[in-house]
Design a protein around this motif. Structure first.
Motif, short mmCIF file in Angstrom:
data_model
loop_
_atom_site.label_atom_id
_atom_site.label_comp_id
_atom_site.label_asym_id
_atom_site.label_seq_id
_atom_site.Cartn_x
_atom_site.Cartn_y
_atom_site.Cartn_z
N PHE A 155 11.98 24.91 60.48
CA PHE A 155 12.43 25.99 61.72
C PHE A 155 13.46 26.85 61.24
CE2 PHE A 155 11.52 21.84 64.22
CZ PHE A 155 10.48 22.47 64.70
N THR A 206 12.64 32.48 71.42
CA THR A 206 12.05 31.61 72.35
C THR A 206 10.88 30.86 71.78
OG1 THR A 206 10.90 33.79 73.21
CG2 THR A 206 12.17 32.42 74.89
N PHE A 207 10.10 31.38 70.71
CA PHE A 207 8.95 30.86 70.17
C PHE A 207 9.61 29.62 69.39
CE2 PHE A 207 6.06 30.31 66.75
CZ PHE A 207 4.85 30.21 67.50
N GLU A 228 12.52 28.13 69.33
CA GLU A 228 13.16 27.12 70.34
C GLU A 228 12.08 26.09 71.01
OE1 GLU A 228 16.60 29.20 72.13
OE2 GLU A 228 16.86 28.93 70.07
N LEU A 229 11.11 26.86 71.44
CA LEU A 229 10.01 26.15 72.13
C LEU A 229 9.49 25.05 70.96
CD1 LEU A 229 8.92 26.42 75.14
CD2 LEU A 229 7.09 27.84 74.00
N SER A 230 9.23 25.61 69.80
CA SER A 230 8.64 24.76 68.84
C SER A 230 9.69 23.61 68.61
CB SER A 230 8.37 25.43 67.55
OG SER A 230 7.95 26.75 67.93
N MET A 231 10.93 23.95 68.51
CA MET A 231 12.01 22.70 68.26
C MET A 231 11.96 21.75 69.30
SD MET A 231 14.87 25.07 66.93
CE MET A 231 16.34 24.25 67.17
N MET A 232 11.92 22.26 70.61
CA MET A 232 11.99 21.11 71.62
C MET A 232 10.81 20.34 71.86
SD MET A 232 13.98 22.88 74.71
CE MET A 232 14.07 24.67 74.59
N ILE A 233 9.69 21.28 71.68
CA ILE A 233 8.35 20.48 71.53
C ILE A 233 8.30 19.29 70.50
CG2 ILE A 233 5.75 20.66 71.00
CD1 ILE A 233 5.72 23.20 72.66
#
Lengths: 261, 229
Positions: A140, A151-152, A154-159
């Motif tokens: 990451f 956003t991309f 962060e979205l990956s981290m939360m997923i």
């Protein structure tokens, strides 16, 4: 738990301590050489060396590694059979009768099929090497460094975070259903599966709201900061990596157009 | 599958997928500015798609297969956002489970993350407009999305490996027929499963659908009546 994720091996890998940028660059270079090679020689060499690196240097159990490779390989072979029969012209090397229709395989088709399978094998081995030596968490920071949109990343981290949570939930629900004969026959399997997925979806939505509240309470402003460990590249590592890339590139260039037959 | 598509085709699919993904990220940014809870919600939806696609779907012949979950995503969040979620999910599948791959990522995003969801969205919209039964329209959306994904995949393979005698069309036919054996029954199963999933969600907590703007209050009331009746 009945799913072995590659990430578990990455976290314990001795190669984890090496610089991530170097590993990523090495794998990217090998992937590109493998996919653009016009003979099976270089891809097979890459596959062999990457597998050896993962097993010997990365300490991945060999049996687990081979089992892992079996699934994608079967798909590749399946596709290769189609290529074998439909691609290329030239002298036929053998033919079959299927449903009264004669299907022939040409030498060119066979060459192409071997090439495609070898490229696939080399690609899979490169990916395995990256996956078993580099934990996702560390990628990451790298992605942010590559200037991908916040956003991309962060979205990956939360997923990433919630994949594991919900895999556990799904597996538990599945066990509960199986022990209550929920998967007895096709109709009840479909019913149980949909029920489980529906419940899972509602759980994820609830969790999403909770996550938002929790992050909001801690002053989330649309940016998560990451800690990146500094691991300088040592000169001999850089030398080894660039030698390897030069060798495979040279091999691909020198063996261009040749085939195993 | 990693390395399966030769140069220049894997690059071509990357180039074709890129604008859609960029637009999807732009849409997410926009939504996140409007309502700040968007990002966590979408993240959880992405995790849901990953979990769904790594589970085995009950299948007719005993062969196991994986639902794409993309049709459901498209109905809930729209196709552009689903493309971004699919991209992330596909990268994770490549890295954790060794499904798919990095060079073929562009092609996979195009077939599973763009073509499938776009078809699902259009079919769902069309069916809703023609006042078809809610569950029937979801069935069609999910099943046709699956079929679209498989047709695009066959086309991608056919373009990369054209047949010597009949060209692209003949090898499209060959790849298509071989995949059809497993994919047509699967598409039907996925359609049924997706429709049932929606039924359970509406039964248990229908207001989620209203908040995601999939249906409005009036429709939800009617659907709930139907279930209890």
């Amino acid at each position: 738990m009945d799913h072995a994720l590659l990430d578990d091996y990455a976290l314990n890998s001795p190669l984890r301590k090496k610089n991530n940028k170097l590993k990523l660059a090495l794998v990217a270079a090998a992937l590109l050489v493998g996919v653009s090679s016009t003979s099976p020689v270089a891809p097979l060499f890459i596959a062999l060396t990457m597998s050896l690196a993962a097993i010997l240097l990365g300490k991945v159990p060999a049996r687990f590694y081979l089992g892992l490779a079996a699934a994608p390989l079967s798909f590749a072979l399946f596709g290769a059979v189609i290529i074998l029969f439909f691609f290329g012209s030239g002298p036929e090397i053998f033919s079959l009768e299927i449903f009264g229709q004669r299907v022939g395989a040409s030498a060119e088709g066979a060459k192409m099929a071997v090439l495609v399978v070898s490229r696939t094998v080399s690609g899979i081995c490169c990916l395995f090497f990256l996956a078993t030596t580099t934990p996702m968490v560390e990628l990451f920071a790298l992605l942010k460094g590559l200037r991908l949109p916040d956003t991309f990343v962060e979205l990956s981290m939360m997923i990433y975070r919630y994949i594991f949570v919900f895999l556990d939930v799904a597996v538990k629900m599945r066990h509960a259903q199986v022990t209550r004969l929920g998967c007895d026959g096709f109709r009840s399997s479909v019913r149980s599966f949909s029920m489980m997925a529906g419940t899972l979806f509602l759980r994820t939505m609830d969790q999403g709201e909770k996550l938002y509240t929790a992050m909001d309470a801690r002053c989330y402003d649309g940016k998560l900061s990451l800690f990146e460990e500094k691991r300088p590249i040592r000169a001999q590592e850089l030398l080894a990596a660039s030698t390897y890339v030069t060798v495979i590139a040279a091999l691909a260039y020198l063996s261009r157009g040749t085939s195993i037959f | 599958m990693e390395g399966f598509l030769p140069h220049p085709w894997w690059e071509v699919w990357y180039v074709l997928s890129l604008p859609v993904v960029v637009y999807g990220i732009y849409r997410i940014n926009q939504l996140a500015k409007e309502r700040r809870e968007t990002l966590p919600l979408l993240a959880l939806a992405g995790a849901f798609i990953f979990v769904l696609s790594s589970l085995k779907l009950p299948s007719v012949t005993g062969s196991c297969s994986h639902p794409t979950g993309a049709g459901m995503g498209a109905i809930l969040f729209g196709p552009a956002i689903t493309a971004v979620l699919c991209l992330i999910v596909l990268v994770y599948q490549a890295l954790f489970l060794a499904h798919g791959g990095i060079t073929t990522l562009g092609a996979n995003v195009f077939s599973m993350g763009i073509a499938g969801p776009a078809v699902a969205y259009l079919v769902y919209r069309g069916c809703t407009r023609s006042k078809m039964n809610f569950y029937v329209s979801i069935f069609f959306a999910a099943a046709l999305a699956d079929l679209a994904t498989y047709l695009v995949t066959s086309l991608q393979l056919a373009l990369a490996f054209p047949s010597a005698t009949g060209g692209v069309l003949e090898s499209f036919g060959a790849f298509g027929t071989v995949f059809a054996l497993t994919q047509v029954p699967l598409a039907i199963v996925e359609g049924v499963v997706t429709a049932l999933i929606f039924k359970y969600i509406i039964q248990v907590k229908g207001d989620v659908m209203v908040r995601l703007k999939v249906i409005d209050e009036k429709r939800l009331g009617k659907l709930k009546e139907m279930i209890s009746a």
